[in-house]
Design an enzyme around this catalytic site. Structure first.
Site, PDB file in Angstrom:
ATOM      1  N   ARG A  28       0.869  -1.175   0.000  1.00 29.56           N
ATOM      2  CA  ARG A  28       0.000   0.000   0.000  1.00 29.56           C
ATOM      3  C   ARG A  28       0.909   1.228   0.000  1.00 29.56           C
ATOM      4  O   ARG A  28       1.960   1.214   0.660  1.00 29.56           O
ATOM      5  CB  ARG A  28      -0.894   0.038   1.250  1.00 29.56           C
ATOM      6  CG  ARG A  28      -2.046  -0.958   1.244  1.00 29.56           C
ATOM      7  CD  ARG A  28      -3.131  -0.586   0.241  1.00 29.56           C
ATOM      8  NE  ARG A  28      -4.279  -1.489   0.301  1.00 29.56           N
ATOM      9  CZ  ARG A  28      -4.472  -2.532  -0.510  1.00 29.56           C
ATOM     10  NH1 ARG A  28      -3.596  -2.812  -1.454  1.00 29.56           N
ATOM     11  NH2 ARG A  28      -5.554  -3.283  -0.395  1.00 29.56           N
ATOM     12  N   GLU A  82      -4.496   7.680  -4.179  1.00 32.42           N
ATOM     13  CA  GLU A  82      -4.903   7.027  -5.435  1.00 32.42           C
ATOM     14  C   GLU A  82      -6.330   7.438  -5.762  1.00 32.42           C
ATOM     15  O   GLU A  82      -7.127   7.613  -4.831  1.00 32.42           O
ATOM     16  CB  GLU A  82      -4.832   5.502  -5.272  1.00 32.42           C
ATOM     17  CG  GLU A  82      -3.413   5.010  -5.017  1.00 32.42           C
ATOM     18  CD  GLU A  82      -3.331   3.486  -4.865  1.00 32.42           C
ATOM     19  OE1 GLU A  82      -4.304   2.783  -5.184  1.00 32.42           O
ATOM     20  OE2 GLU A  82      -2.289   3.013  -4.404  1.00 32.42           O
ATOM     21  N   HIS A 103      -1.977   0.601  -9.730  1.00 33.75           N
ATOM     22  CA  HIS A 103      -2.571  -0.357  -8.773  1.00 33.75           C
ATOM     23  C   HIS A 103      -3.266  -1.520  -9.505  1.00 33.75           C
ATOM     24  O   HIS A 103      -4.491  -1.637  -9.495  1.00 33.75           O
ATOM     25  CB  HIS A 103      -3.562   0.356  -7.829  1.00 33.75           C
ATOM     26  CG  HIS A 103      -3.818  -0.432  -6.579  1.00 33.75           C
ATOM     27  ND1 HIS A 103      -4.115   0.140  -5.380  1.00 33.75           N
ATOM     28  CD2 HIS A 103      -3.818  -1.779  -6.341  1.00 33.75           C
ATOM     29  CE1 HIS A 103      -4.294  -0.802  -4.463  1.00 33.75           C
ATOM     30  NE2 HIS A 103      -4.118  -1.985  -5.035  1.00 33.75           N
TER      31      HIS A 103
HETATM   32  P1  NAP Z   1      -0.734 -11.939   4.368  1.00 34.06           P
HETATM   33  O1  NAP Z   1      -0.676 -13.342   3.888  1.00 34.06           O
HETATM   34  O2  NAP Z   1      -1.567 -11.619   5.553  1.00 34.06           O
HETATM   35  O3  NAP Z   1       0.783 -11.481   4.651  1.00 34.06           O
HETATM   36  C1  NAP Z   1       1.124 -10.291   5.261  1.00 34.06           C
HETATM   37  C2  NAP Z   1       2.518 -10.426   5.851  1.00 34.06           C
HETATM   38  O4  NAP Z   1       2.901  -9.156   6.358  1.00 34.06           O
HETATM   39  C3  NAP Z   1       2.602 -11.427   6.993  1.00 34.06           C
HETATM   40  O5  NAP Z   1       3.635 -12.336   6.733  1.00 34.06           O
HETATM   41  C4  NAP Z   1       2.958 -10.571   8.204  1.00 34.06           C
HETATM   42  O6  NAP Z   1       3.946 -11.158   9.015  1.00 34.06           O
HETATM   43  C5  NAP Z   1       3.599  -9.360   7.577  1.00 34.06           C
HETATM   44  N1  NAP Z   1       3.485  -8.210   8.469  1.00 34.06           N
HETATM   45  C6  NAP Z   1       2.388  -7.740   9.093  1.00 34.06           C
HETATM   46  N2  NAP Z   1       2.699  -6.651   9.832  1.00 34.06           N
HETATM   47  C7  NAP Z   1       4.034  -6.451   9.677  1.00 34.06           C
HETATM   48  C8  NAP Z   1       4.962  -5.508  10.192  1.00 34.06           C
HETATM   49  N3  NAP Z   1       4.551  -4.543  11.046  1.00 34.06           N
HETATM   50  N4  NAP Z   1       6.253  -5.589   9.808  1.00 34.06           N
HETATM   51  C9  NAP Z   1       6.653  -6.559   8.954  1.00 34.06           C
HETATM   52  N5  NAP Z   1       5.821  -7.508   8.449  1.00 34.06           N
HETATM   53  C10 NAP Z   1       4.529  -7.444   8.806  1.00 34.06           C
HETATM   54  O7  NAP Z   1      -1.235 -10.957   3.218  1.00 34.06           O
HETATM   55  P2  NAP Z   1      -1.021 -11.073   1.639  1.00 34.06           P
HETATM   56  O8  NAP Z   1      -2.155 -11.779   1.023  1.00 34.06           O
HETATM   57  O9  NAP Z   1       0.365 -11.552   1.379  1.00 34.06           O
HETATM   58  O10 NAP Z   1      -1.172  -9.521   1.226  1.00 34.06           O
HETATM   59  C11 NAP Z   1      -0.298  -8.537   1.750  1.00 34.06           C
HETATM   60  C12 NAP Z   1      -0.762  -7.143   1.382  1.00 34.06           C
HETATM   61  O11 NAP Z   1      -0.524  -6.900   0.007  1.00 34.06           O
HETATM   62  C13 NAP Z   1      -2.272  -6.899   1.541  1.00 34.06           C
HETATM   63  O12 NAP Z   1      -2.606  -6.535   2.865  1.00 34.06           O
HETATM   64  C14 NAP Z   1      -2.538  -5.774   0.562  1.00 34.06           C
HETATM   65  O13 NAP Z   1      -2.479  -4.519   1.199  1.00 34.06           O
HETATM   66  C15 NAP Z   1      -1.400  -5.889  -0.437  1.00 34.06           C
HETATM   67  N6  NAP Z   1      -1.909  -6.268  -1.775  1.00 34.06           N
HETATM   68  C16 NAP Z   1      -1.765  -5.394  -2.794  1.00 34.06           C
HETATM   69  C17 NAP Z   1      -2.230  -5.736  -4.054  1.00 34.06           C
HETATM   70  C18 NAP Z   1      -2.075  -4.803  -5.216  1.00 34.06           C
HETATM   71  O14 NAP Z   1      -2.951  -4.772  -6.075  1.00 34.06           O
HETATM   72  N7  NAP Z   1      -0.995  -4.070  -5.318  1.00 34.06           N
HETATM   73  C19 NAP Z   1      -2.874  -6.972  -4.273  1.00 34.06           C
HETATM   74  C20 NAP Z   1      -2.999  -7.826  -3.191  1.00 34.06           C
HETATM   75  C21 NAP Z   1      -2.523  -7.468  -1.939  1.00 34.06           C
HETATM   76  P3  NAP Z   1       3.632 -12.217  10.185  1.00 34.06           P
HETATM   77  O15 NAP Z   1       3.047 -13.404   9.494  1.00 34.06           O
HETATM   78  O16 NAP Z   1       4.957 -12.453  10.746  1.00 34.06           O
HETATM   79  O17 NAP Z   1       2.656 -11.527  11.091  1.00 34.06           O
END
Ligand code: NAP
Length: 324
Positions: free
Chosen positions: A237, A266, A284
């Site tokens: 984000r 955005e 995005h």
């Molecule tokens: P996810 O499986 O929940 O993974 C998020 C990871 O972030 C987890 O491994 C978590 O670590 C880590 N994390 C959380 N808080 C943190 C912190 N303070 N410092 C360091 N690491 C931290 O989620 P995901 O499906 O991979 O998606 C991640 C994010 O990508 C979404 O929330 C979304 O905002 C973004 N996204 C963007 C797009 C786009 O179109 N550009 C598309 C999809 C998603 P732990 O497991 O150790 O808690």
């Protein structure tokens, strides 16, 4: 009597038709006037909301007297006030997993595009500049064999790391809240503090959810820790990075380049980033493939149906509200 569902962003006609088979559907449209006014008028009647990209918190939902569920067509849920929804007993659902691989593909597209200057050299060639062989000033840098630092080794982070390790022979570092021993074995990955990851990586990829803890996670100090030859990729984000500090670092050449899919504000119609050849700026589109958007729509509808029919939704973000 049918329940009422309010679509709070544009949904495909097929999705609206499918919803209309079960619910009274209200779909605000620019053709019918002001979108916010249409939303406000429909909100008190809605049992379910479905869509993406609208800020929904205490202020926006005060009149949502009947609301049972907000089904987001996204995995990130930073635009919702989860605490408030939970306090009101309103379910919030998202669409994890189904977008993991396509978002990881896009992250890798940004890694490759920034390293090999794909967008910049495409524009250069189309402008008629290719009259002699390309000179060293326009050379890129290798991706294979380099160090890939993943900030947030969750679903998408792991899928990016897999591409880097197995496809490009990269060394993988990661930082986050907790070590992931299974992934460490699979990907030969190493859990390191964020500062060490920034200092050692050739490619830093941000894949954390936006929260109070990750807002401006990468600021001036963190950018200064990165190697001047490194590239920063953000598909998480926008507010995870201090965008002004990033622009300064790119302008000053303190960072080789950035591959960005997300921004502080955005949509982004104007930005100093657009004048920087070392910034790849995508609008995005992490999950924006036909197949993945369809899968997300189906998953969001599945969650909505479950919630409105008294079954526990598969992707409940706030399970505390579920009373079975
Ligand atoms: P996810 O499986 O929940 O993974 C998020 C990871 O972030 C987890 O491994 C978590 O670590 C880590 N994390 C959380 N808080 C943190 C912190 N303070 N410092 C360091 N690491 C931290 O989620 P995901 O499906 O991979 O998606 C991640 C994010 O990508 C979404 O929330 C979304 O905002 C973004 N996204 C963007 C797009 C786009 O179109 N550009 C598309 C999809 C998603 P732990 O497991 O150790 O808690």
């Amino acid at each position: 009597m049918k329940k009422t569902v309010l679509a709070f962003s544009r949904l495909s006609p097929a999705m609206l038709d499918a919803l209309a088979e079960r619910y009274e559907v209200i779909a605000p449209s620019p053709d019918k006037g002001d979108l916010d006014a249409q939303f406000a008028e429909a909100l008190p009647h809605a049992h379910g909301l479905i869509g993406v990209g609208r800020r929904l918190g205490r202020e926006q939902l005060a009149d949502a007297a009947r609301l049972e569920v907000v089904s987001s067509v996204s995995v990130g849920y930073d635009s919702y006030d989860v605490g408030y929804l939970t306090e009101r007993g309103i379910m919030l659902t998202n669409t994890p997993d189904v977008l993991t691989e396509s978002t990881a593909d896009l992250a890798f597209a940004l890694i490759l595009a920034s390293a090999r200057r794909v967008a910049e050299l495409d524009a250069w060639a189309k402008a008629g500049n290719w009259r002699r062989t390309v000179e060293p000033a326009l050379f890129g840098c290798d991706v294979h064999g380099k160090t890939l630092g993943i900030v947030g080794l969750g679903n998408i982070g792991a899928a990016i790391a897999r591409r880097g390790r197995l496809g490009f022979g990269m060394r993988v570092l990661y930082s986050g809240n907790t070590p992931k021993p299974v992934l460490e074995r699979e990907l030969d990955a190493r859990f390191v503090p964020l500062d060490a990851l920034l200092a050692e990586s050739d490619f830093v990829c941000l894949v954390v959810p936006l929260s109070d803890k990750t807002r401006q996670l990468i600021g001036r100090r963190e950018l200064a820790l990165m190697k001047p030859s490194a590239l920063l990729v953000n598909i998480a984000r926008g507010p995870v990075i201090d965008e002004a500090a990033l622009i300064e670092a790119l302008q000053a050449g303190r960072l080789r380049g950035a591959g960005l899919d997300v921004y502080e504000k955005e949509p982004l119609a104007e930005s100093p980033l657009f004048a920087l050849p070392n910034a790849v700026t995508l609008p995005h589109i992490g999950s924006a493939t036909r197949e993945t958007r369809q899968a997300m729509a189906e998953r969001a509808m599945e969650n909505l149906h479950a919630a409105l029919e008294g079954r526990r939704p598969r992707d409940l973000v706030n399970p505390q509200v579920w009373r079975g």
